[in-house]
Design an enzyme around this catalytic site. Structure first.
Site, PDB file in Angstrom:
ATOM      1  CB  ALA A  61      -0.877  -0.026   1.243  1.00 52.47           C
ATOM      2  N   GLY A 100       0.816  -5.143   1.004  1.00 54.51           N
ATOM      3  CA  GLY A 100      -0.283  -5.229   0.037  1.00 54.51           C
ATOM      4  C   GLY A 100       0.168  -5.835  -1.289  1.00 54.51           C
ATOM      5  CD  GLU A 103      -2.314  -7.772   2.627  1.00 56.06           C
ATOM      6  OE1 GLU A 103      -2.027  -6.588   2.371  1.00 56.06           O
ATOM      7  OE2 GLU A 103      -3.040  -8.111   3.567  1.00 56.06           O
ATOM      8  CD  GLU A 123       1.250  -5.784   5.492  1.00 63.82           C
ATOM      9  OE1 GLU A 123       2.115  -6.605   5.888  1.00 63.82           O
ATOM     10  OE2 GLU A 123       0.638  -5.903   4.421  1.00 63.82           O
TER      11      GLU A 123
END
Ligand code: 3H9
Length: 719
Positions: A61, A100, A103, A123
């Site tokens: 992210a 992310g 992910e 994270e």
């Protein structure tokens, strides 16, 4: 922000384009959503490959977006849509797939990685958890124990390790995108039901409850008050115990709590602070981007005590040729043995050959003559250091950089001993120097930008986080430590015990309280410095230790302990008692408590009840106040420099962002008000007097920390 091409007729290739790490910004997410729809709607396209431009899959992210209003398509439905797609989707992982990014890859049906790629869910280091399904998909794919390890530590794993875990399906040494495209063609007609990770059962070992309990206990012990590692365990527990949809709901709840927490804000601030310190500047206007370093091929270390040995190991491990000099034969032999042992243990851990052949030992300072850079690490004694610098200046080539590992002495005085003072800087390592990440690069008034750039680059090459700071007593780290230690001693005089002060500081998140830390590093170190400064002497008129020195309050408690031979762990006695010299298990010492009672009685001090708040405020705010003075004096360029120094060098809890960030979270007006309160109560303690910059910041409406530099600039220009 994402590009679409059709390759080999039937493969839709989606390339993420968002330099430098292809983070999943709103525009990238929108690009993926649109291009997936396009690939799924084109009848000729039978399968899809997702990759990142410039050899980087995705750094996760976009952390810069976290502070503001989120826009664009959210990550979770985007990844679900990829997983639910009717055509196979293959992730082509080059460089990194983190957070992310991984992910996203877990939402794909297949993962092909380059052999040099690294993947992970870091994270937790940003105060978060893998909140786009990572905490639910990873345990389903690689099992609970491995997922717990990766998610709670945030560590990056190599492609080979990822293959072993079953996290990727294949690794390649060739062009990953080409391999992934061929793979995608091969699997174009394969059924997808067995490739959707969210549908997998979460396979748990039979003793899973015990495993979670053990991991939770370990995490609580090491987290030092950080909440994200605990939430990570809870999220994986949800994966292990709940159906996928309920697990996702739990992930969402936990993530929502973390996302808005002060800890996440602190850790994200710290992520950028760590990178900001590389963009150093000097008051002269010299900067990182306009100052070129000179390459260093051969380095030398003078003095092979604890620090010199660690520095030698750090240099050799990074591939530098090192000349290591110790003039005393016995110490040299001992150092050789210790250094070889350190190198061998380090090499074993990293699975490489020990860099023993990188080091040449010598007893004579002449042997450093052709070194490009010398680091002096002799005793902390100005006269001795000056002599070494004179000798170095005489024997070394004129272009050699001469650096001192002093932890606080005046760099300028050392520079004055040499022919080329512009090539002299401080390189202040922290013990153990081959382990601790921090390096203070200290520039004096004569140090050239070339010397600073070269020391900063050397620091980077040996894996340090280097911070450029100005020259003053104690530089940044030790200068701020002084009022902190001083307050801790005053608190003992006024009624506290070492155990209580340490407990409060450890609960705050320090790895060690101030007294346990003193016992570990040795009380005699500071005692010698205070004696050299003429502080640790009894009053010449009465022969008694007084509590006022050089016009300000002084606590002789540390000196009195040293006079009793209580130097800390190494003598088995200090602020605590130990079973035997060298033991690390600190126990409260009844002798010390009686000693404190007698001391108070002798000085007519009435012990009062000191609470948690007073310990924290007096220790931390006096340190923070010194931090503001450092900024005001231009010794540190910005608050990030101080925070990075404190987290990496002084075990300040990272989830509190560093002392200056902490001050901003507490509220500058509150820090100011409490300092005023304590200064009024202790007018003989100048470190409690709020400094001008703090007042100025409060008067300017306490701007956010990112804006402090503007106020600092104004204050400095007025001085
Ligand atoms: C996440 O994914 C949450 C999700 O689970 C759920 C959401 C719902 N964003 O470190 P470098 C910048 S959380 C924005 O010097 P390196 C960095 O600031 C995210 N910017 O290079 C720097 O900028 P500048 C999980 C980022 O080669 C530049 O890129 N992901 C991001 O030594 C170069 O960085 C992570 O925690 C980002 N995600 O190391 C990964 N990443 O040049 C965090 C980097 O202006 N990133 N930047 O200073 C890293 O660990 C390292 O940057 C990386 C590269 C290993 C990628």
């Amino acid at each position: 922000m994402a590009q679409y091409t059709r390759v080999s007729g039937s493969v839709g290739l989606i390339t993420l384009q968002s330099p430098p790490v292809n983070a999943l910004s709103a525009a990238v997410r929108q690009g993926i959503v649109d291009l997936m729809q396009r690939a799924l709607s084109e009848p000729e396209v039978k399968s899809v490959v997702i990759c990142g431009q410039n050899g980087i899959f995705c750094g996760g992210a976009d952390i810069k977006e976290f502070g503001g209003q989120m826009s664009g398509p959210p990550l979770i439905p985007m990844i679900h849509a990829i997983e639910a797609a009717s055509k196979p989707v293959v992730a082509a992982i080059e460089g990194i797939a983190l957070g992310g990014g991984l992910e996203l890859a877990l939402g794909c049906h297949y993962r092909i990685a380059h052999s040099k790629a690294r993947v992970g869910l870091p994270e937790v280091t940003l105060g978060l958890l893998p909140g786009a399904g990572g905490s639910q998909r990873l345990p389903r794919l690689i099992g609970v124990p491995a997922a717990l390890d990766l998610i709670t530590t945030g560590r990056h794993v190599t492609a080979a390790e990822a293959l072993k875990f079953g996290l990727v399906d294949q690794i390649t040494d060739h062009n990953t995108v080409n391999v992934a495209v061929k793979f995608a063609q091969r699997v174009a007609d394969q059924p997808l039901d067995a490739r959707r990770i969210s549908t997998y059962p979460c396979l748990c070992p039979s003793d899973v409850a015990v495993l979670f309990e053990e991991v939770m206990q370990r995490v609580r012990r090491t987290a030092r008050g950080a909440i994200a590692p605990i939430a990570c365990v809870q999220a994986v527990r949800a994966a292990a115990t709940l159906p996928y949809n309920q697990g996702m709901e739990r992930e969402r709840e936990l993530m929502a709590t973390l996302f808005t927490s002060g800890q996440a804000r602190a850790l994200q601030y710290f992520f950028f602070a760590q990178r900001a310190v590389g963009r150093w500047s000097m008051p002269s206007g010299a900067r990182w981007d306009t100052s070129k370093p000179r390459p260093v091929h051969k380095a030398a270390v003078i003095g092979l005590g604890t620090m010199g040995r660690g520095i030698t190991v750090a240099l050799a491990q990074a591939g530098f040729s090192v000349v290591a000099v110790e003039t005393q034969e016995k110490q040299l032999m001992e150092a050789k043995q210790k250094i070889s042992g350190m190198l061998e243990r380090g090499a074993k851990r990293r699975g490489v050959a020990p860099a023993l052949d990188k080091i040449n030992y010598g007893r004579n300072i002449q042997s450093v003559a052709d070194a490009d850079l010398v680091i002096e690490a002799v005793f902390e004694d100005m006269a001795l250091k000056k002599k070494v610098f004179q000798q170095l200046s005489a024997v070394c080539k004129p272009s050699t950089f001469l650096c001192s590992n002093t932890s606080g002495l005046d760099i300028d005085q050392l520079a004055c001993q040499t022919r080329n003072p512009e090539l002299v800087v401080g390189m202040h390592f922290f013990a153990p120097a081959h382990v601790m990440k921090l390096l203070e690069v200290v520039y004096g008034p004569k140090s050239s930008p070339l010397a600073v750039a070269t020391a900063m680059q050397l620091g980077k090459k040996i894996g340090k986080v280097s911070v450029a700071v100005g020259n003053c007593r104690g530089f940044v780290g030790n200068r701020m430590l002084k009022p902190y230690l001083e307050q801790a001693l005053f608190l003992l005089e006024e009624g506290a015990t070492p155990e209580f002060v340490d407990q409060v500081l450890e609960e705050f998140g320090f790895a060690m309280g101030v007294f346990r830390m003193s016992d570990l590093s040795g009380l005699d170190v500071g005692w010698k410095v205070r004696m050299a400064d003429g502080l640790a002497m009894p009053d010449p008129t009465t022969g008694q230790p007084t509590r006022l020195r050089q016009g300000r309050r002084y606590s002789p408690l540390g000196d009195l302990l040293c006079e009793q031979g209580r130097f800390g762990q190494k003598t088995g006695r200090g602020w605590y008692q130990y079973d035997k010299p060298g033991s690390q298990v600190a126990k409260p010492d009844p002798w010390l408590h009686s000693f404190l009672d007698e001391y108070r009685a002798r000085h007519a001090l009435v012990a009062h009840r000191i609470d948690h708040q007073e310990v924290l405020e007096r220790c931390l705010y006096s340190m923070i106040n010194e931090g503001f003075r450092i900024l005001e004096d231009g010794i540190a360029a910005g608050p990030e420099d101080i925070d990075v120094i404190y987290v990496f060098g002084y075990s300040w809890p990272r989830h509190r962002g560093g002392p200056m960030f902490y001050a901003a979270t507490v509220g500058l007006n509150k820090v100011l008000e409490r300092l005023e309160h304590y200064y009024q109560a202790h007018p003989d303690v100048p470190s409690l007097q709020p400094c001008h910059l703090l007042r100025k910041l409060v008067a300017s409406g306490s701007p956010p920390i990112q804006k402090w530099r503007e106020v600092i600039k104004k204050v400095r220009s007025q001085l």
